[in-house]
Enzyme design. Structure first.
Site, PDB file in Angstrom:
ATOM      1  N   LYS A 130     -12.537  -0.817  -0.308  1.00 57.69           N
ATOM      2  CA  LYS A 130     -11.498  -1.641  -0.919  1.00 57.69           C
ATOM      3  C   LYS A 130     -10.172  -1.196  -0.304  1.00 57.69           C
ATOM      4  CE  LYS A 130      -9.684  -3.250  -5.297  1.00 57.69           C
ATOM      5  NZ  LYS A 130      -8.295  -2.852  -5.075  1.00 57.69           N
ATOM      6  N   TYR A 240     -12.416 -10.274   5.530  1.00 55.94           N
ATOM      7  CA  TYR A 240     -13.702 -10.031   4.894  1.00 55.94           C
ATOM      8  C   TYR A 240     -14.310 -11.253   4.215  1.00 55.94           C
ATOM      9  CZ  TYR A 240     -10.165  -9.154   1.315  1.00 55.94           C
ATOM     10  OH  TYR A 240      -9.072  -9.251   0.500  1.00 55.94           O
ATOM     11  N   LYS A 328     -13.736   1.530  -8.551  1.00 51.00           N
ATOM     12  CA  LYS A 328     -12.552   2.316  -8.185  1.00 51.00           C
ATOM     13  C   LYS A 328     -12.855   3.803  -7.970  1.00 51.00           C
ATOM     14  CE  LYS A 328      -9.002  -0.608  -8.622  1.00 51.00           C
ATOM     15  NZ  LYS A 328      -7.948  -0.304  -9.519  1.00 51.00           N
ATOM     16  N   CYS A 425      26.988  24.890   3.686  1.00 54.45           N
ATOM     17  CA  CYS A 425      28.315  25.310   4.153  1.00 54.45           C
ATOM     18  C   CYS A 425      29.299  25.608   3.035  1.00 54.45           C
ATOM     19  CB  CYS A 425      28.909  24.245   5.073  1.00 54.45           C
ATOM     20  SG  CYS A 425      29.350  22.742   4.198  1.00 54.45           S
ATOM     21  N   CYS A 444      29.308  21.555   9.049  1.00 52.39           N
ATOM     22  CA  CYS A 444      28.265  22.065   8.143  1.00 52.39           C
ATOM     23  C   CYS A 444      27.060  22.442   9.016  1.00 52.39           C
ATOM     24  CB  CYS A 444      27.875  20.980   7.136  1.00 52.39           C
ATOM     25  SG  CYS A 444      26.383  21.361   6.205  1.00 52.39           S
TER      26      CYS A 444
HETATM   27  S1  IVH Z   1     -13.071  -9.368  -1.916  1.00 52.69           S
HETATM   28  C1  IVH Z   1     -13.006 -13.065  -4.468  1.00 52.69           C
HETATM   29  N1  IVH Z   1     -13.118  -7.319  -0.318  1.00 52.69           N
HETATM   30  O1  IVH Z   1      -8.735  -6.003  -3.537  1.00 52.69           O
HETATM   31  C2  IVH Z   1     -13.121 -11.756  -3.870  1.00 52.69           C
HETATM   32  N2  IVH Z   1     -11.206  -7.653  -1.669  1.00 52.69           N
HETATM   33  O2  IVH Z   1      -8.452  -7.660  -6.698  1.00 52.69           O
HETATM   34  C3  IVH Z   1     -11.970 -11.422  -3.113  1.00 52.69           C
HETATM   35  N3  IVH Z   1      -9.443  -5.996  -1.311  1.00 52.69           N
HETATM   36  O3  IVH Z   1      -6.631  -8.629  -4.076  1.00 52.69           O
HETATM   37  C4  IVH Z   1     -11.786 -10.040  -2.855  1.00 52.69           C
HETATM   38  N4  IVH Z   1     -10.469  -4.833   0.228  1.00 52.69           N
HETATM   39  O4  IVH Z   1      -6.876  -8.075  -1.704  1.00 52.69           O
HETATM   40  C5  IVH Z   1     -12.422  -7.989  -1.243  1.00 52.69           C
HETATM   41  N5  IVH Z   1     -13.262  -5.548   1.169  1.00 52.69           N
HETATM   42  C6  IVH Z   1     -12.581  -6.227   0.258  1.00 52.69           C
HETATM   43  C7  IVH Z   1     -11.280  -5.835  -0.143  1.00 52.69           C
HETATM   44  C8  IVH Z   1     -10.637  -6.569  -1.124  1.00 52.69           C
HETATM   45  C9  IVH Z   1      -9.360  -4.957  -0.491  1.00 52.69           C
HETATM   46  C10 IVH Z   1      -8.371  -6.388  -2.263  1.00 52.69           C
HETATM   47  C11 IVH Z   1      -8.082  -7.845  -2.349  1.00 52.69           C
HETATM   48  C12 IVH Z   1      -7.896  -8.141  -3.818  1.00 52.69           C
HETATM   49  C13 IVH Z   1      -8.045  -6.804  -4.464  1.00 52.69           C
HETATM   50  C14 IVH Z   1      -8.912  -6.852  -5.700  1.00 52.69           C
END
Ligand code: IVH
Length: 679
Positions: A130, A240, A328, A425, A444
């Site tokens: 992510k 992606y 997360k 200084c 200084c």
């Molecule tokens: S998929 C409908 N894949 O994470 C699914 N999101 O709210 C769309 N993000 O705003 C998201 N890496 O900008 C997806 N490999 C990834 C991602 C990713 C970062 C962000 C995305 C989104 C937020 C989650």
């Protein structure tokens, strides 16, 4: 209110009262515009948010009371989300949803169970990092990049096409055998940690405030109106998801990723196919362990159902898909005690408070110091010495304090008072709003040492052999008290000093000799003039050509240059009218420093051409258009004359266009001009 009817009582013979109001409004407007530029463009604010709000409110109040002076160009009309207002809104090809998130394996398993309830088959997943950046849509027509936008509210975003053209990983043309008629994809614009660190190093060298984390840079850069600033930021995009395609979609997310790669997109690194949720959970744990080795920030992993038909079957909730979840990582912040607050003196005399912390491990790195930025930050946090604080580590660089744990107070905490005197200084410190400064300038020691370091830095003379330690040492030995002393250094001065042996000494002396040939922009930057970073140094060098011309320019001439506001102009003239500084420049020349003209773009598409703009440009500002011309070696003038080579005609072009036609001067439409200098 009815136009032409004032709600104010008549103020005839008001003894100049109304004139003063008008003047005050103009002054406030100028002041706010200047601070907008310092904040948004130069990323180096000089007043606190509170003070800015005060100015803004004052102007709004006056404009409301005296609407006859409330003009359309007032920052109160365009600020709010100051830069955003100037971008065009665009509707996305498909909704850009956000993700539901879970924090532990139980959450991930629950997600899997919910999916299984509807899909009565084995579900395999794709797990992706992510990426911690900002979400963007890119649109292609017949394989050509047409534009892109920020996520905004998911339905509409802001058109940031020009900025996106500077981002690595945005193909201008698609490659491969399967080029769809229409394609729109979603990706994440982000900055790699290495590039972030480099950028912050440069920010600090330029005397500007460092950025907090790579994500902030990515977000801020996408919202820049001046795409050249974005271009200097080394951003990347990893795509992606296919949002919309004219041809048929592949069967799985994994195939979609492969197709994206085939078409020339960069896709997130370390994507993994997982046969079940346990494999996806394992991927999460592995990635969390590897998090510190990665050169990009991730705050978790995204688990997606691989089959696109299953995805379709599950559908979406109001704002999240049912077929994906963000799992997360543990946040990278820890609680520790703030042991003391000390202050540091910067090159231009700015005093920055620094928190000394009880060392604590934050995401695998021991943190013992954190920046507190300025007095405003300290006040806003309400932090006291002895407090327990949450330390955040972002982009692996400058840890900062996110909040104070006030519940942990014992009553023994002490309020921090800024020192009255400079720790380097001893000069009485001066305050401008929340910013504190040592007024001693180059007398200084700390400011002098930082100035020398700035002169030897890569963006200036580029003398590699100096480190902070060696400057400190030579300064303490009275061998390096000002920039020009660099050129007086002799072999025998260095040899035998601390770690200075034959090879290191020879190397430094060779580098010093080489640095005597210097271009004007680098020389100006090297002087360490307050508010003159590399970019302004280049602007000055290009505009004036020689140092003598810069020295003899006045504030008015300088502020006529687009990028130079009154603050910068004042620093430049203040510095160059100072006798001591002029003597130092003379000394440098006597030691053999030769300042060369900066090479301009003689090979540019508009080299030597005079260009005139007329009418309204729809897709770019006049400023941007002018800069494009200059970047291609041309020059912009305001009137059509004998020397005019090209007239660019925007909408509702008037007499200049007629004149150009009558004189047989080449006329370009805005589109043609764009194709020549941008596309
Ligand atoms: S998929 C409908 N894949 O994470 C699914 N999101 O709210 C769309 N993000 O705003 C998201 N890496 O900008 C997806 N490999 C990834 C991602 C990713 C970062 C962000 C995305 C989104 C937020 C989650």
């Amino acid at each position: 209110m009815v136009w032409g009817v004032t709600t104010q009582p008549a103020r005839l013979n008001d003894g100049g009262f109304m004139e003063n109001i008008k003047k005050k409004i103009e002054e406030l407007k100028r002041e706010i515009i200047r601070h907008n530029k310092l904040y948004y463009v130069e990323a180096a604010p000089v007043i606190s948010d509170g003070k800015y709000d005060e100015l803004f409110k004052k102007l709004k109040k006056l404009e409301a009371k005296y609407p006859e002076y409330a003009s359309g160009d007032s920052p109160t009309r365009s600020v709010g989300a100051p830069v955003a207002n100037k971008f065009v809104k665009v509707e996305h090809s498909a909704l850009m949803l956000s993700l539901d998130s879970v924090n532990d394996s139980a959450g991930a398993e629950h997600f899997d169970k919910t999916c299984s309830k509807e899909i009565h088959e084995e579900i395999d997943y794709i797990a992706e990092p992510k990426l911690d950046g900002i979400s963007i849509e890119l649109v292609y027509e017949n394989g050509h990049f047409k534009g892109g936008s920020t996520r905004g509210d998911g339905r509409t975003g802001e058109d940031v096409t020009l900025n996106l053209k500077t981002v690595k990983g945005v193909p201008k043309r698609l490659s491969g055998k399967r080029i769809p008629r229409h394609l729109s994809v979603r990706g994440e614009v982000m900055m790699h940690i290495k590039d972030f660190q480099e950028l912050n190093k440069k920010q600090i060298e330029d005397g500007a405030a460092p950025f907090r984390n790579p994500r902030n840079v990515a977000a801020g850069s996408m919202r820049q109106l001046d795409y050249r600033i974005t271009a200097g930021r080394k951003l990347r995009i990893y795509c992606y998801r296919i949002l919309k395609i004219s041809e048929s979609l592949p069967n799985t997310q994994y195939e979609a990723i492969k197709l994206l790669r085939e078409m020339g997109f960069d896709t997130p690194p370390n994507i993994k196919e997982c046969r079940d949720i346990s494999a996806a959970i394992k991927y999460h744990h592995d990635m969390e362990k590897r998090r510190d080795e990665l050169d990009y920030e991730i705050d978790g992993v995204v688990i997606k159902i691989n089959s696109l038909s299953f995805q379709e079957k599950l559908g979406t909730r109001t704002s999240n898909p049912r077929w994906a979840v963000a799992y997360k990582f543990k946040p990278r912040k820890e609680i520790t005690q703030l042991v003391n607050i000390v202050v540091q003196v910067g090159r231009t005399g700015v005093i920055t408070p620094l928190a000394l912390l009880q060392p604590v491990e934050v995401g695998g790195v021991t943190v013992s110091r954190a920046t507190l930025h300025n007095m405003d930050r300290i006040t806003k946090l309400g932090v006291k010495i002895g407090d327990y604080v949450k330390v955040h580590r972002a982009g692996d660089v400058i840890p900062y304090i996110g909040e104070v744990i006030k519940e942990k107070r014992t009553g023994k905490e002490k309020t921090f008072h800024f020192p009255r005197k400079c720790p380097s200084c001893g000069a009485e410190l001066e305050w401008e709003d929340v910013f504190c400064r040592c007024p001693a300038g180059l007398s200084c020691p700390k400011q002098m040492k930082e100035t020398i370091l700035n002169y030897v830095s890569k963006g200036a003379a580029g003398i590699d052999g100096f480190s902070i330690k060696s400057v400190e040492l030579l300064y303490s030995k009275n061998l390096l008290k000002k920039i020009s002393d660099i050129y007086a250094l002799k072999r025998e001065d260095l040899l035998g000093l601390d770690t200075w042996q034959e090879k290191k000494t020879e190397n430094l002396l060779r580098q010093i000799e080489k640095s005597k040939d210097i271009t004007l922009d680098k020389f100006i930057f090297g002087l360490g003039i307050k508010n003159v970073g590399r970019h302004i140094a280049v602007v000055l060098a290009d505009k004036f050509g020689t140092l003598e011309k810069i020295i003899s320019s006045d504030e008015e001439t300088l502020t006529d240059i687009n990028e130079i506001g009154p603050e910068i102009a004042k620093s430049i003239t203040g510095f160059l009218k100072n006798k001591e500084n002029i003597s130092e420049i003379e000394r440098l020349k006597k030691y053999g420093v030769v300042i060369h003209e900066r090479k301009t773009n003689r090979l540019g598409k508009l080299a030597g051409k005079k260009v005139v703009f007329t009418g309204t440009l729809k897709t770019m500002t006049r400023l941007l258009a002018k800069e494009k011309v200059e970047a291609e070696g041309g020059e912009v003038s305001s009137a059509v004359g004998a020397g005019t080579d090209i007239v660019v005609a925007g909408e509702n072009a008037g007499s200049k266009l007629d004149k150009a036609k009558s004189k047989n001067i080449k006329v370009l439409s805005e589109k043609e001009f764009r194709e020549m200098v941008i596309d």
